[in-house]
Design a protein around this motif. Structure first.
Motif, PDB file in Angstrom:
ATOM      1  N   ASN A  97      24.215   4.190 -13.185  1.00  0.00           N
ATOM      2  CA  ASN A  97      23.191   5.384 -12.807  1.00  0.00           C
ATOM      3  C   ASN A  97      22.994   5.189 -11.029  1.00  0.00           C
ATOM      4  OD1 ASN A  97      21.316   6.688 -14.190  1.00  0.00           O
ATOM      5  ND2 ASN A  97      21.643   4.883 -15.672  1.00  0.00           N
ATOM      6  N   GLU A  98      22.946   5.465 -10.528  1.00  0.00           N
ATOM      7  CA  GLU A  98      22.270   5.461  -8.887  1.00  0.00           C
ATOM      8  C   GLU A  98      21.227   5.440  -9.137  1.00  0.00           C
ATOM      9  OE1 GLU A  98      24.059   7.023  -5.344  1.00  0.00           O
ATOM     10  OE2 GLU A  98      22.851   8.606  -5.624  1.00  0.00           O
ATOM     11  N   PHE A  99      20.470   4.030  -8.555  1.00  0.00           N
ATOM     12  CA  PHE A  99      19.143   4.174  -8.464  1.00  0.00           C
ATOM     13  C   PHE A  99      18.219   4.354  -7.057  1.00  0.00           C
ATOM     14  CE2 PHE A  99      15.554   1.036  -9.268  1.00  0.00           C
ATOM     15  CZ  PHE A  99      14.471   1.753  -9.225  1.00  0.00           C
ATOM     16  N   THR A 100      17.469   4.982  -6.564  1.00  0.00           N
ATOM     17  CA  THR A 100      17.553   4.956  -4.938  1.00  0.00           C
ATOM     18  C   THR A 100      15.574   4.915  -5.440  1.00  0.00           C
ATOM     19  OG1 THR A 100      18.659   6.535  -4.416  1.00  0.00           O
ATOM     20  CG2 THR A 100      17.119   5.978  -3.660  1.00  0.00           C
ATOM     21  N   VAL A 101      15.406   4.092  -4.580  1.00  0.00           N
ATOM     22  CA  VAL A 101      13.714   3.572  -4.230  1.00  0.00           C
ATOM     23  C   VAL A 101      13.464   4.667  -3.365  1.00  0.00           C
ATOM     24  CG1 VAL A 101      11.115   1.893  -4.233  1.00  0.00           C
ATOM     25  CG2 VAL A 101      12.737   1.620  -5.674  1.00  0.00           C
ATOM     26  N   GLU A 102      12.697   5.585  -2.621  1.00  0.00           N
ATOM     27  CA  GLU A 102      11.905   6.571  -2.134  1.00  0.00           C
ATOM     28  C   GLU A 102      10.866   5.966  -1.882  1.00  0.00           C
ATOM     29  OE1 GLU A 102      14.785   9.878  -3.405  1.00  0.00           O
ATOM     30  OE2 GLU A 102      12.657  10.530  -3.623  1.00  0.00           O
ATOM     31  N   ILE A 103      10.759   5.795  -0.323  1.00  0.00           N
ATOM     32  CA  ILE A 103       9.215   5.381  -0.192  1.00  0.00           C
ATOM     33  C   ILE A 103       8.462   7.516   0.682  1.00  0.00           C
ATOM     34  CG2 ILE A 103       7.607   4.300   1.361  1.00  0.00           C
ATOM     35  CD1 ILE A 103      10.328   2.271   1.885  1.00  0.00           C
ATOM     36  N   GLU A 104       7.290   6.909  -0.087  1.00  0.00           N
ATOM     37  CA  GLU A 104       6.266   8.194   0.511  1.00  0.00           C
ATOM     38  C   GLU A 104       6.422   8.183   1.777  1.00  0.00           C
ATOM     39  OE1 GLU A 104       2.553  10.549  -1.309  1.00  0.00           O
ATOM     40  OE2 GLU A 104       2.382   9.105  -0.526  1.00  0.00           O
ATOM     41  N   GLY A 105       6.822   9.347   2.441  1.00  0.00           N
ATOM     42  CA  GLY A 105       6.526   9.827   4.211  1.00  0.00           C
ATOM     43  C   GLY A 105       7.487   9.474   4.694  1.00  0.00           C
ATOM     44  N   PRO A 116      15.303   5.659   2.189  1.00  0.00           N
ATOM     45  CA  PRO A 116      15.041   4.497   1.312  1.00  0.00           C
ATOM     46  C   PRO A 116      14.913   3.244   1.014  1.00  0.00           C
ATOM     47  CG  PRO A 116      17.556   5.895   0.461  1.00  0.00           C
ATOM     48  CD  PRO A 116      16.905   5.807   2.277  1.00  0.00           C
ATOM     49  N   ALA A 117      13.928   2.776   0.570  1.00  0.00           N
ATOM     50  CA  ALA A 117      13.810   1.834   0.354  1.00  0.00           C
ATOM     51  C   ALA A 117      15.129   0.800  -0.064  1.00  0.00           C
ATOM     52  CB  ALA A 117      12.283   1.075  -0.097  1.00  0.00           C
ATOM     53  N   GLY A 162       0.380  -0.982   0.073  1.00  0.00           N
ATOM     54  CA  GLY A 162      -0.310   0.154  -0.126  1.00  0.00           C
ATOM     55  C   GLY A 162       0.740   1.402   0.126  1.00  0.00           C
ATOM     56  N   SER A 163       1.940   1.272  -0.259  1.00  0.00           N
ATOM     57  CA  SER A 163       3.254   2.746   0.286  1.00  0.00           C
ATOM     58  C   SER A 163       3.067   2.680  -1.114  1.00  0.00           C
ATOM     59  CB  SER A 163       4.113   2.176   0.828  1.00  0.00           C
ATOM     60  OG  SER A 163       4.022   1.973   2.264  1.00  0.00           O
ATOM     61  N   LYS A 164       3.171   4.395  -1.385  1.00  0.00           N
ATOM     62  CA  LYS A 164       3.900   4.808  -2.787  1.00  0.00           C
ATOM     63  C   LYS A 164       5.276   4.886  -3.094  1.00  0.00           C
ATOM     64  CE  LYS A 164      -0.788   6.956  -3.523  1.00  0.00           C
ATOM     65  NZ  LYS A 164      -1.371   8.357  -4.127  1.00  0.00           N
TER      66      LYS A 164
END
Length: 144
Positions: free
Chosen positions: A120-128, A132-133, A96-98
């Motif tokens: 590339n540096e690939f970062t997955v951010e979680i809203e709030g 980062p994930a 349910g996270s964005k």
């Protein structure tokens, strides 16, 4: 592309649904309860189901497709994954996270005529979320 080294782009937010997590579990055979059993996962420190780390990594194509100002190599016919130098899973992605992708171009080189390699540096951010994930350094090859 070389002029863009060091620049970052951001994707739109994408919701990670339980349906996505369940399909990934079916595709990989990883049905660990923390991913697919909301009742049992609620009893863990995660407080509910979480996406597989490899699902988070595999969101790279989806998230990169949701970058409106992504640099594109003119005449590119295809791109392929070449590998990763490092991948770190820092924060679980709750169902349910964005999430969104942050892409930073680290290098871009012509390997031979018509074949380019980029990192590339690939970062997955979680809203709030404060952390980062996931952070990965990923290498791709592009053919023109």
């Amino acid at each position: 592309m070389k002029a863009r080294i060091g620049t970052e782009t951001l994707s739109d937010w994408v919701e990670v649904t339980q349906g996505m997590i369940d399909k990934f579990a079916d595709a990989t055979g990883d049905h660990q309860f923390i991913h697919v059993d909301p009742v049992a996962a609620a009893q863990t420190p995660f407080g509910g189901t979480v996406a597989h780390g490899f699902l988070t990594l595999s969101l790279m194509p989806l998230l990169s497709s949701k970058v409106s100002d992504a640099p594109r190599l003119e005449g590119a016919k295809m791109g392929v994954n070449y590998g990763g130098n490092k991948v770190r899973f820092l924060t679980p992605v709750r169902s349910g996270s964005k999430v969104r992708g942050r892409f930073k171009l680290l290098s871009f080189d012509e390997k031979k005529p018509g074949q380019f390699q980029q990192s590339n540096e690939f970062t997955v951010e979680i809203e709030g979320a404060p952390k980062p994930a996931m952070i990965a350094e990923w290498i791709s090859q592009i053919f023109v």
